[in-house]
Design a protein around this motif. Structure first.
Motif, mmCIF file in Angstrom:
data_model
loop_
_atom_site.group_PDB
_atom_site.id
_atom_site.type_symbol
_atom_site.label_atom_id
_atom_site.label_comp_id
_atom_site.label_asym_id
_atom_site.label_seq_id
_atom_site.Cartn_x
_atom_site.Cartn_y
_atom_site.Cartn_z
ATOM 1 N N LEU A 339 0.824 -1.208 0.000
ATOM 2 C CA LEU A 339 0.000 0.000 0.000
ATOM 3 C C LEU A 339 0.855 1.253 0.000
ATOM 4 N N GLU A 340 1.978 1.232 0.733
ATOM 5 C CA GLU A 340 2.876 2.386 0.763
ATOM 6 C C GLU A 340 3.402 2.698 -0.625
ATOM 7 N N GLN A 341 3.763 1.650 -1.377
ATOM 8 C CA GLN A 341 4.304 1.855 -2.709
ATOM 9 C C GLN A 341 3.268 2.462 -3.639
ATOM 10 N N LEU A 342 1.967 2.115 -3.408
ATOM 11 C CA LEU A 342 0.927 2.603 -4.303
ATOM 12 C C LEU A 342 0.237 3.858 -3.793
ATOM 13 N N CYS A 343 0.099 3.969 -2.480
ATOM 14 C CA CYS A 343 -0.704 5.056 -1.912
ATOM 15 C C CYS A 343 0.125 6.089 -1.162
ATOM 16 N N GLY A 344 1.441 5.868 -1.048
ATOM 17 C CA GLY A 344 2.272 6.745 -0.229
ATOM 18 C C GLY A 344 2.283 8.180 -0.728
ATOM 19 N N ARG A 345 2.122 8.334 -2.038
ATOM 20 C CA ARG A 345 2.135 9.687 -2.608
ATOM 21 C C ARG A 345 0.716 10.028 -3.085
ATOM 22 N N ASP A 366 -6.520 22.060 -34.536
ATOM 23 C CA ASP A 366 -6.532 20.595 -34.610
ATOM 24 C C ASP A 366 -7.041 19.946 -33.328
ATOM 25 N N GLN A 367 -7.454 20.765 -32.352
ATOM 26 C CA GLN A 367 -8.090 20.228 -31.148
ATOM 27 C C GLN A 367 -8.949 21.312 -30.524
ATOM 28 N N ILE A 368 -9.990 20.904 -29.782
ATOM 29 C CA ILE A 368 -10.922 21.885 -29.228
ATOM 30 C C ILE A 368 -10.416 22.483 -27.928
ATOM 31 N N GLY A 369 -9.448 21.888 -27.330
ATOM 32 C CA GLY A 369 -8.926 22.350 -26.053
ATOM 33 C C GLY A 369 -8.084 21.256 -25.427
ATOM 34 N N SER A 370 -7.696 21.448 -24.199
ATOM 35 C CA SER A 370 -6.867 20.450 -23.523
ATOM 36 C C SER A 370 -7.392 20.229 -22.108
ATOM 37 N N LEU A 371 -7.033 19.090 -21.560
ATOM 38 C CA LEU A 371 -7.407 18.795 -20.178
ATOM 39 C C LEU A 371 -6.519 19.588 -19.229
ATOM 40 N N SER A 372 -7.143 20.329 -18.328
ATOM 41 C CA SER A 372 -6.393 21.051 -17.305
ATOM 42 C C SER A 372 -6.401 20.217 -16.029
ATOM 43 N N ILE A 373 -5.254 19.653 -15.712
ATOM 44 C CA ILE A 373 -5.159 18.748 -14.569
ATOM 45 C C ILE A 373 -4.223 19.350 -13.535
ATOM 46 N N GLU A 374 -4.749 19.658 -12.361
ATOM 47 C CA GLU A 374 -3.934 20.144 -11.245
ATOM 48 C C GLU A 374 -3.760 19.006 -10.249
ATOM 49 N N GLU A 375 -2.519 18.747 -9.914
ATOM 50 C CA GLU A 375 -2.233 17.665 -8.981
ATOM 51 C C GLU A 375 -1.344 18.201 -7.869
ATOM 52 N N ARG A 376 -1.783 18.091 -6.639
ATOM 53 C CA ARG A 376 -1.010 18.587 -5.514
ATOM 54 C C ARG A 376 -1.098 17.594 -4.359
ATOM 55 N N GLU A 377 -0.096 17.654 -3.521
ATOM 56 C CA GLU A 377 -0.063 16.757 -2.370
ATOM 57 C C GLU A 377 -1.252 17.025 -1.449
ATOM 58 N N LYS A 378 -1.849 15.976 -0.927
ATOM 59 C CA LYS A 378 -2.962 16.133 0.004
ATOM 60 C C LYS A 378 -2.477 16.761 1.315
ATOM 61 N N ASP A 379 -3.345 17.545 1.919
ATOM 62 C CA ASP A 379 -3.009 18.139 3.218
ATOM 63 C C ASP A 379 -2.956 17.072 4.304
ATOM 64 N N THR A 380 -3.778 16.048 4.165
ATOM 65 C CA THR A 380 -3.792 14.959 5.150
ATOM 66 C C THR A 380 -3.333 13.673 4.475
ATOM 67 N N ASN A 381 -2.598 12.912 5.197
ATOM 68 C CA ASN A 381 -2.090 11.647 4.677
ATOM 69 C C ASN A 381 -2.784 10.502 5.408
ATOM 70 N N GLN A 382 -3.876 10.012 4.805
ATOM 71 C CA GLN A 382 -4.673 8.987 5.477
ATOM 72 C C GLN A 382 -3.930 7.671 5.605
ATOM 73 N N ILE A 383 -3.077 7.390 4.629
ATOM 74 C CA ILE A 383 -2.338 6.130 4.741
ATOM 75 C C ILE A 383 -1.331 6.194 5.888
ATOM 76 N N GLY A 384 -0.928 7.429 6.252
ATOM 77 C CA GLY A 384 -0.045 7.581 7.406
ATOM 78 C C GLY A 384 -0.713 7.108 8.687
ATOM 79 N N ASP A 385 -2.053 7.312 8.781
ATOM 80 C CA ASP A 385 -2.786 6.826 9.956
ATOM 81 C C ASP A 385 -2.754 5.302 10.015
ATOM 82 N N LEU A 386 -2.864 4.667 8.841
ATOM 83 C CA LEU A 386 -2.795 3.207 8.799
ATOM 84 C C LEU A 386 -1.421 2.726 9.239
ATOM 85 N N PHE A 387 -0.363 3.403 8.768
ATOM 86 C CA PHE A 387 0.996 3.006 9.152
ATOM 87 C C PHE A 387 1.227 3.210 10.650
#
Length: 659
Positions: A339-345, A366-387
Motif C-alpha cells: 500500500l505504501e508503494q501505491l498510496c504513499g504519494r 486541430d483540437q478543441i482544447g486540452s485537459l487542465s489537470i492540477e495535482e497537488r499533495e494532500k493536506d492529510t495523509n490517510q495512509i499515514g494513519d494506517l501506518f
C-alpha cells in the motif's frame, strides 16, 4: 433442518473453498488457518509450478499469499497437497451434516470396530463413543480436556484446526518450538538455536517474549485499529474514484457546450478530446481500483485474523499465539508495504476544461482544447494513519522519505584489485580480482571477511550474478566472453564458457525463466538450461556493454543504465515506462533493487543514490565512501538490505535503514 445443518448454513463462508467456492471436500488447512479442498490446493500447487517453469520449494496461500513449505522437502510435487494438515474439525462437521450416517468413534475405528460417536474432545480433535470417552476422562493427562456433545461441534465451531500451527520444530520433530531469532525472523527449538543461531544477537525464548510484550494481550484491539484505519482509507479512495468520475462527466459536458455552435466542423477534434479524457479517466480508475482492491483484501485478511485470534487466545497455546502473531505481523507488513508503494504519494486531482483561445480560426485548429489537470499533495495523509496503527503492532513500514544509510565496516583484502562482487546465499561473497593475469575469483565469508577459497578464471572479469534457483554464478567479461559455474557448498564447480555468446556483454539479471543481459545496443535474454539455449534479442536500447553498466529487475520491470548516463525503466518486453536523469547522478554504472522496492544507484564518481521504483523520488545517500577511493561495483544483500562497495583492496559495507 436439524441443528447441525442450521449451524453450517449460518457460517457457510467458513465451509466454502476459496478456490472453487463450493462446500469443502477433504478439507486441508494451511499454517495461516485458511482451508481448501484437497483437490483444489493440489491443482493450485501444480499450476504454481507450471507458471514458474522451475522446480519450486514452496508455494503461497491462494488467499493471504503467506509462504507454505511442504512437510517433506524431498517429497514429489503431486504429494504436497496430500501431506498437508487435515482440517479434522471441519471434516467432522461436514460428515455429520451430509447424509444420515452417524459419525463413527475414531478410536474404535482404528481397531476396525464401529460405534456411533457421542462426544468430541477439543484438545484431541477426535470423536468418541460413550465407552471410549469414559476411558478418556479417567486418564490423568486427559481428564482436564474440554469435551462437548458431538451435536455441539457443528453449532460452535468456526472450522479452525489449530493443529495446523505446529508447535514442533521442522528440523527436530520431537522437540517443541521454544526459541525465536529476531535476526532471521525464525522460530525453532533450543537445539536449532544452539547450532544455527549461536552467533545471532537477538535470540529469546518464546515464553519470555510473550510475557514481556503487551502486544499479545491487546492483539484484538490493535487488529481492530488497523481494520478501522484501512476502512477509512478505503472509503476515501472510493470517494476519490466517485469524484474523478463526476469531474470527468462535468468536464465532458463543458466541452460539449463549448462546441455547440460549431459542432459540424469540430467533430473530429471533439472525438480526440474525448479519447484523451477517457484515457485519463481509465488510468485514474485503474489506479484507484488497484488501491481499493488492496484495501479490501487487507480488510478481508484482518477479519480472518481477528476470527483466528479469538480462537487462538481461547484454545491455543502460548507458542501457537506467538506463531500466530508473527504470521499476522508478516502478512500485515507485506500488505501495508504494498500500500505504501501505491498510496504513499496521495494527490488531489482537479479536472477542468480549458478553452482554446484560437478556436475562432476553426480551419487552423486541430483540437478543441486540452485537459487542465492540477495535482497537488494532500493536506492529510490517510495512509499515514494506517501506518501508525501498524507501528503500534510492532510493524515498521519502510517509506522512501525515511531512507538513510549507516556505515557498518570495511573489509580489507591486501594485494587485490577488486572490480566486482555478488552475495551468495546467506553466508558468502564472491569477488572478482583483476590484480593478476589470469584473474581470480575470491569466495569470502560474509561475516568474518576471510577468504575460503580462490578460483582462477581466464576471462577479464566485469560483472557477477548469482542465480538462487539454480545455485549458479554467471560471469560477464570486458572481452566477448560469458561464463557460468555452479556453486556447490563453499566451492565453485568448473567454470564453463557459454559458447552461444558472440557479443560484448555487461550486467545481467533473472526474471521468470530467462536471464536478461545487456548487450551493446539491446537487452537480450536466454534460458539458463543445461546446456543454455541460444541468446535472443529482447528489445533495443541505448546501452554500451563494452564499459560498465547496471541492471535490476523487479515485478516485470527492468531497470538499467545507458550510455547517456540515464536510469531507464522498461517492461520485460521492452515497453518504455520512465527515464530518470539529473546532474546529481553523473555516472551510474551499477544498480540494485532492495527488498522494499527501492532502487540503489552506484555512481562511479563516488556517490550512492536511492530512487523510488516509479522514478519520481530521488535521494542522495552518500557522497563519499569510507576506504574505497576508486569504486568499481556495488551489490546488495536483499536478505537484510546490506550494501557492499568494492574498489582496489577494500570493500565498504553499509546498511540501508528507514526511519
Amino acid at each position: 433442518m436439524n441443528k447441525r445443518t442450521m449451524a453450517l448454513s449460518k457460517s457457510s463462508d467458513s465451509f466454502s473453498c476459496p478456490v472453487c467456492s463450493e462446500t469443502l471436500k477433504s478439507p486441508k488447512i494451511l499454517p495461516c488457518l485458511h482451508s481448501f479442498c484437497e483437490q483444489c490446493i493440489h491443482e493450485f500447487i501444480l499450476s504454481t509450478a507450471r507458471n514458474k517453469d522451475i522446480a519450486i520449494k514452496d508455494f503461497n496461500c491462494p488467499v493471504c499469499r503467506i509462504v507454505v513449505k511442504p512437510k517433506d522437502a524431498k517429497a514429489k510435487l503431486d504429494k504436497w497437497a496430500k501431506s498437508l494438515q487435515d482440517n479434522v474439525i471441519m471434516n467432522t462437521v461436514l460428515t455429520m451434516d451430509h447424509g444420515n450416517k452417524a459419525l463413527e468413534c475414531q478410536t474404535c475405528k482404528r481397531y476396525t470396530q464401529t460405534f456411533e460417536a457421542k462426544s468430541w474432545c477439543k484438545q484431541c480433535y477426535e470423536a468418541f463413543c460413550e465407552k471410549c470417552i469414559s476411558m478418556h476422562n479417567r486418564m490423568t493427562l486427559l481428564m482436564t480436556h474440554d469435551v462437548v456433545p458431538i451435536e455441539d461441534v457443528g453449532c460452535k465451531t468456526d472450522g479452525l484446526d489449530l493443529r495446523a500451527v505446529s508447535e514442533y520444530c521442522g528440523m527436530h520433530p520431537l522437540k517443541m518450538v521454544d526459541v525465536f531469532c529476531f535476526q532471521h525472523k525464525t522460530a525453532c527449538c533450543g537445539l536449532c538455536a544452539g547450532i544455527n543461531h549461536r552467533k545471532c544477537d537477538n535470540v529469546n525464548s518464546i515464553d519470555e517474549i510473550v510475557h514481556s510484550s503487551g502486544i499479545y494481550k491487546t492483539l484484538l484491539e490493535k487488529l481492530n485499529d488497523i481494520r478501522e484505519s484501512t476502512t477509512t482509507l478505503l472509503h476515501a479512495k472510493q470517494q476519490e474514484k466517485a469524484n474523478i468520475k463526476v469531474m470527468a462527466e462535468n468536464t465532458e459536458e463543458d466541452a460539449a457546450n463549448f462546441i455547440q455552435g460549431i459542432r459540424s466542423k469540430l467533430d473530429i477534434c471533439f472525438e480526440t478530446f474525448k479519447k484523451q479524457l477517457t484515457v485519463f479517466h481509465d488510468e485514474q480508475n485503474t489506479r484507484l481500483n488497484i488501491r481499493i482492491r488492496l484495501l479490501e483484501q487487507l480488510i478481508q485478511s484482518i477479519e480472518h485474523w481477528t476470527k483466528v485470534t479469538e480462537v487462538v487466545q481461547t484454545s491455543g497455546s502460548i507458542t501457537q499465539l506467538f506463531l500466530h502473531v508473527e504470521t499476522v505481523k508478516q502478512q500485515i507488513e507485506t500488505s501495508t508495504t504494498e500500500l505504501e508503494q501505491l498510496c504513499g504519494r496521495d494527490t488531489d486531482i482537479n479536472l477542468s476544461f480549458k478553452e482554446n483561445e484560437t478556436l475562432q480560426k476553426v480551419e487552423s485548429v486541430d483540437q478543441i482544447g486540452s485537459l487542465s489537470i492540477e495535482e497537488r499533495e494532500k493536506d492529510t495523509n490517510q495512509i499515514g494513519d494506517l501506518f501508525k496503527m501498524c507501528s503500534n503492532f510492532e510493524i515498521c513500514i519502510p517509506r522512501f522519505e525515511g531512507i538513510r544509510i549507516e556505515y557498518l565496516r570495511t573489509m580489507h583484502m591486501s594485494g587485490t584489485n577488486l572490480i566486482c562482487g555478488v552475495c551468495i546465499a546467506d553466508k558468502y561473497i564472491l569477488l572478482g580480482d583483476t590484480s593478476t593475469k589470469p584473474n581470480i575469483l575470491h569466495l569470502v565469508d560474509k561475516t568474518t571477511g576471510l577468504t575460503i577459497n580462490k578460483t582462477v578464471i581466464t576471462g577479464n572479469v566485469k560483472r557477477l550474478y548469482f542465480d538462487k534457483d539454480l545455485s549458479r554464478i554467471f560471469i560477464s567479461c570486458f572481452t566477448k566472453e560469458l561464463f557460468s559455474a555452479d556453486f556447490k557448498g563453499p566451492t565453485l564447480a568448473q567454470i564453463n564458457r557459454l559458447s552461444f555468446n558472440t557479443d560484448y556483454v555487461g550486467a545481467l539479471c533473472r526474471f521468470d525463466k530467462y536471464i536478461y543481459i545487456i548487450v551493446d545496443d539491446s537487452v537480450n535474454k536466454f534460458i539458463p538450461s543445461d546446456p543454455p539455449m541460444e541468446m535472443a534479442r529482447s528489445f533495443p536500447t541505448n546501452t554500451n556493454s563494452r564499459g560498465l553498466n547496471g541492471m535490476a529487475i523487479s515485478k516485470e520491470k527492468i531497470f538499467y543504465t545507458t550510455v547517456d548516463k540515464e536510469i531507464k525503466c522498461s517492461s520485460v518486453d521492452g515497453q518504455h515506462i520512465f527515464t530518470h536523469k539529473n546532474d546529481k547522478i553523473r555516472d551510474p554504472v551499477s544498480i540494485a533493487m532492495l527488498s522494499v522496492n527501492v532502487l540503489i544507484i552506484f555512481d562511479r564518481n563516488g556517490a550512492l543514490h536511492a530512487l523510488s521504483n516509479d522514478g519520481k523520488k530521488q535521494a542522495t545517500l552518500l557522497k563519499k565512501f569510507e576506504k574505497v577511493v576508486d569504486p568499481w561495483d556495488m551489490w546488495v544483500s536483499t536478505d537484510d538490505n546490506t550494501v557492499y562497495i568494492a574498489g582496489g583492496e577494500y570493500i565498504d559495507v553499509f546498511k540501508i535503514k528507514f526511519d
